[in-house]
Every structure is written in C-alpha cells, then in structure tokens.
Scaffold this motif. Sequence first.
Motif, mmCIF file in Angstrom:
data_model
loop_
_atom_site.group_PDB
_atom_site.id
_atom_site.type_symbol
_atom_site.label_atom_id
_atom_site.label_comp_id
_atom_site.label_asym_id
_atom_site.label_seq_id
_atom_site.Cartn_x
_atom_site.Cartn_y
_atom_site.Cartn_z
ATOM 1 N N ASN A 232 0.818 -1.206 0.000
ATOM 2 C CA ASN A 232 0.000 0.000 0.000
ATOM 3 C C ASN A 232 0.855 1.261 0.000
ATOM 4 N N ASN A 236 1.254 3.760 -3.141
ATOM 5 C CA ASN A 236 0.870 5.173 -3.050
ATOM 6 C C ASN A 236 1.999 6.074 -3.535
ATOM 7 N N PHE A 240 1.349 8.686 -6.516
ATOM 8 C CA PHE A 240 1.294 10.140 -6.378
ATOM 9 C C PHE A 240 2.557 10.858 -6.893
ATOM 10 N N ILE A 282 -4.660 11.759 6.919
ATOM 11 C CA ILE A 282 -4.623 10.754 5.848
ATOM 12 C C ILE A 282 -4.771 9.329 6.373
ATOM 13 N N VAL A 289 -6.578 13.608 0.248
ATOM 14 C CA VAL A 289 -6.217 15.023 0.228
ATOM 15 C C VAL A 289 -7.016 15.717 -0.871
ATOM 16 N N THR A 300 -9.855 4.466 -2.582
ATOM 17 C CA THR A 300 -10.987 4.519 -1.659
ATOM 18 C C THR A 300 -10.686 5.374 -0.440
ATOM 19 N N LEU A 302 -8.919 4.211 1.948
ATOM 20 C CA LEU A 302 -8.903 3.247 3.057
ATOM 21 C C LEU A 302 -7.530 2.619 3.271
ATOM 22 N N SER A 328 7.341 12.942 0.224
ATOM 23 C CA SER A 328 7.047 12.484 1.583
ATOM 24 C C SER A 328 7.811 11.205 1.878
#
Length: 487
Positions: A232, A236, A240, A282, A289, A300, A302, A328
């Motif tokens: 996950n 991400n 992003f 988050i 965001v 989602t 989640l 980040s």
Amino acid sequence: MYAIHAVTPESYTPGGEKNFQFLSEEDQARVWKIFKDCLASPATHYAVDVTINLPSGEKRLTRSQALILRDASGAAIRVVGIEMDITEEKRAETAMARAVEAAEQADRAKSEFLATMSHEIRTPMNGILGYTELLKTTGLTGEQRTYLESIEASGEHLLAVINDVLDVSRIEAGGMRIESAAFDVRDCVSEVFEMLRPVAAVKSLDYCCVMDPNLPPVMVSDRRRVVQVLTNVLGNAIKFTDEGEVRLGVAAERDGGTGDWRWEFRVADSGPGIAPEALAQIFQPFYQVDSSAGRRHGGTGLGLTISRRLAEMLGGTLTVENRSGGGSEFAFILRAAGSVTAVGARPVEPCPEARVKGRLLVAEDNPINRKLCEIQLQRIGCEMQFALDGQEALEAFSGGEFDLILMDMQMPGMDGCAATREIRRLEQSRGGQRTPIIAMTANVRAEDESTCRAAGMDDFLSKPLSQECLAAMLEKWLSPAARSTPA
Ligand code: ADP
C-alpha cells in the motif's frame, strides 16, 4: 429523607419501621427478611434497593445502606443508615444499556450487510476473473487481448476495493487475525518491490530498493500483513509521484532490552508531499487530500487506515513526514523477533496445468461458477461430479467414491456446512477413510472459515478463485505424499 418521601416534618416522623408504609406488601416482607438475616448473621453492613410508593402515587427507586454496630459479644446494638434516591441513576443505567444494545445490534447488522454484499459481489467476480483467465489462453487478436486485459484490470481493481472495505470492517469488529511465523524478509520485500516495478516503469521513475547488508535474513511476524502494508505505502508513493524517485529502504537493529529486532521500512518519494493540515488526517478512513470530482488518482481512501491499523496489530507504527527537498517519507517500524540463520527457500511455484489426478465431488449451485470450475479442474487433470446443493452432494457421496470434495458454503436447501456434518456422520458410521472436504466460498470472514472447519471441513478456498490457487490446494491434499500421511 422528607424530600425523598415527599412528606413534611409536620406530617411524618421518620423511623425504621415507619418507612415500611411506603413499600408494597411484597417488598415489606422481602426487606424485613433481608434486615433480620443481616442482624442474625455477623454482617456489619446492610444494603437494599427498593421501590417506594409516594402519597401522590408516584414511584421512586431508593437505596438504603446501613452500618450495624455490635457489642463485644457480636449482638447488634444499633443500626445507622442512609437512604438515597437512585431513580435517575437507574433510569440512566437502563437507557445506557438500551443504547449499548442498539449500537451492538446496528454493528451486527453492518457486519452482516458487509458479509452479504461481499458474498454477492465475489460470486459473479469469480466468473468474471476466472473466465478472463481462461479466455487469455485462447487464440486472440491483439485488439481482443488489449480489451481483455482491461476487463481483467478492472475486475482486479473492483476486487481490491471490496477487499479494502471488508478489511476495515474486519479490523473494526476485531475479527482480523494476525499470524506469526519465520520468513525470509529479503524475499518478502523483493516480492512487493518487483510486483510494483512495472507500474513505476510506466512513469520512468528512478525506482530503487536499498536493503541494509546487515539485515538479518529471517523475520518473525505475519508475512502477508507486512506485504499488505508495504504494497500500500509503496503503491501510493508510485501513484502520487509523477517524476523523480521512489525509494524503499530496509534496515534492522537489535533492540538491546528485549533481544528482538527493530525493523525499519522506509518509503520515500519526490512527489507532491502532503499538506501539513492533511498529515494527521490521511490515516482516517475515506480521507483523501484531493477528494474533488476532478481528482487525478483513484482510490478509496482506506489503504492508509488499514495499513496503520495492521502496523499497530503487528506491534509497530506507521508514520509520515514531508521531506525537506519535497515529497514524503513513510516509516513502517516494527519490533519483532528475527534470526541470523536463514529459513529454507520458498518452494518454486509449480506449473498450473495437468498436475494432480483424482476424482472430485463439487457442490456448487451457481451455474457460471460450476462451468468455470469444470474447465479449471479439467485443465488441472481431475475428474469431477457436480452436485447442485448440499442434499445432492450427500446423495452423491453416499453412492460414489471421491478423493476430495469441494464444497460451496451457501447453497439453497441444505447448505455446505450441514452437508459436511452429514458426510462426516456417514463416514463414521461406515468406519471408512476420511475424505478431504475443502470449502470453496465467497464468504471470506475469519468466522466463516471457523464455521466451515467446525462443521468438519479441512481447508478453505475463497472466491474469486484462480486456477493456480485451486491447483495448489488440490496438490496439497491429493499429492501422493499427502495421501500417504494419515489424517
Ligand atoms: P487512496 O490512495 O486509496 O486514496 P490511502 O488511504 O492509501 O487512500 O491514502 C489517503 C490519501 O493520502 C491519498 O488519497 C493521498 O491524498 C494521500 N497520500 C498517500 N500517500 C501519499 C504520497 N506518497 N504522496 C502524496 N500523498 C499521499
């Protein structure tokens, strides 16, 4: 005292026995008995709750508490007590109990709803993904293959969303199980890193993984959940970040106090970073965001909620901070046992086609999934007989010989668990061999698996079911080695 009984000093003189006039006859007898029993025993305290009837007809609930003073021989010489009006307290207690009951009922209804929806969505998804897998092995034009791959990607995406929603509800209900076993940590990290490499490649990102050379080879934790969190967070970072780098770093150091290891997985990216006001949010369910209709990235909201809860359940933390140069960095830190002695390599995934022989009984009520199962089993190399519900499965079993039974859980009439119990009963009365029964179901909660096992099933397959998973399960139970091991 006067206020509680709604009387005045002029009209009423307090006194132990006089108070009895406010009680019903039944309560008078009950309180009198408790009082006398207390006096006769060595007790030094007395307490009783009672309903009093006021002159106005109103009822109030009171609690009397008294101290029984005794002489040297133990005989009661005086009783000193107080009386409290607990009407409101009791009312609040009852209201609270009702509210808790209502909340629990709503929670059960939510769980039931999610389980039902999950089942209802997974059943057709089994058909969609299963047939897509089969169709890909047939002669297709390039254009058809592209379309089919889009169907497959969409199906898998939909399944991931269903899994996320189910995971959150499972965590909320305390139904998420965490296992603990030794695994090869480099292999686990590489699996996640390599799985996402093609996604990073599409964006031409500088994609790298740095593992500390002193990393102990073995970690003791829940491999599946570690993979889930890493997938996950790394997913991400790639999602992003439009350009620049995504870096996964892994290190571990011995925790002096406990002898465990402090494992540190860091995912850094050069993406947009996270606005300071969003940093704490988050990890909240459904938070994104950018939640505008025009947002560029799907999801989602989640993933991070699940990941943080999983990190905590594994005894760790998941935090984020912005990097000074932009982007980040997520830190997944775990305290878990480790070992410097390597575990055996994971077995190589066997070839899916024609690898197990055996005659199977398959109980499945959905015609599309029945047909899919037939093709998958033929390719694996098995013969089969179908039953459309539990009753048919029981009849087929009593009249035939099977090496293994695949049992759907939810079927009209006699369901899979009831059929399994009957089959086990029949086996016992015959004194014959125990036939492996594998649940093959779209119900995927931990309690569904325990229900199946409690009914006498031996293993559990959740739908949607790939041919590879099915073949691996059959191999586990039907390989010559498995058959020679006594049950
Ligand atoms: P999803 O990715 O499905 O929207 P998540 O819970 O995984 O949900 O993430 C929540 C939000 O956190 C994302 O929508 C995104 O706004 C933000 N986020 C997560 N990871 C990053 C990252 N590496 N860079 C920038 N924003 C991120």
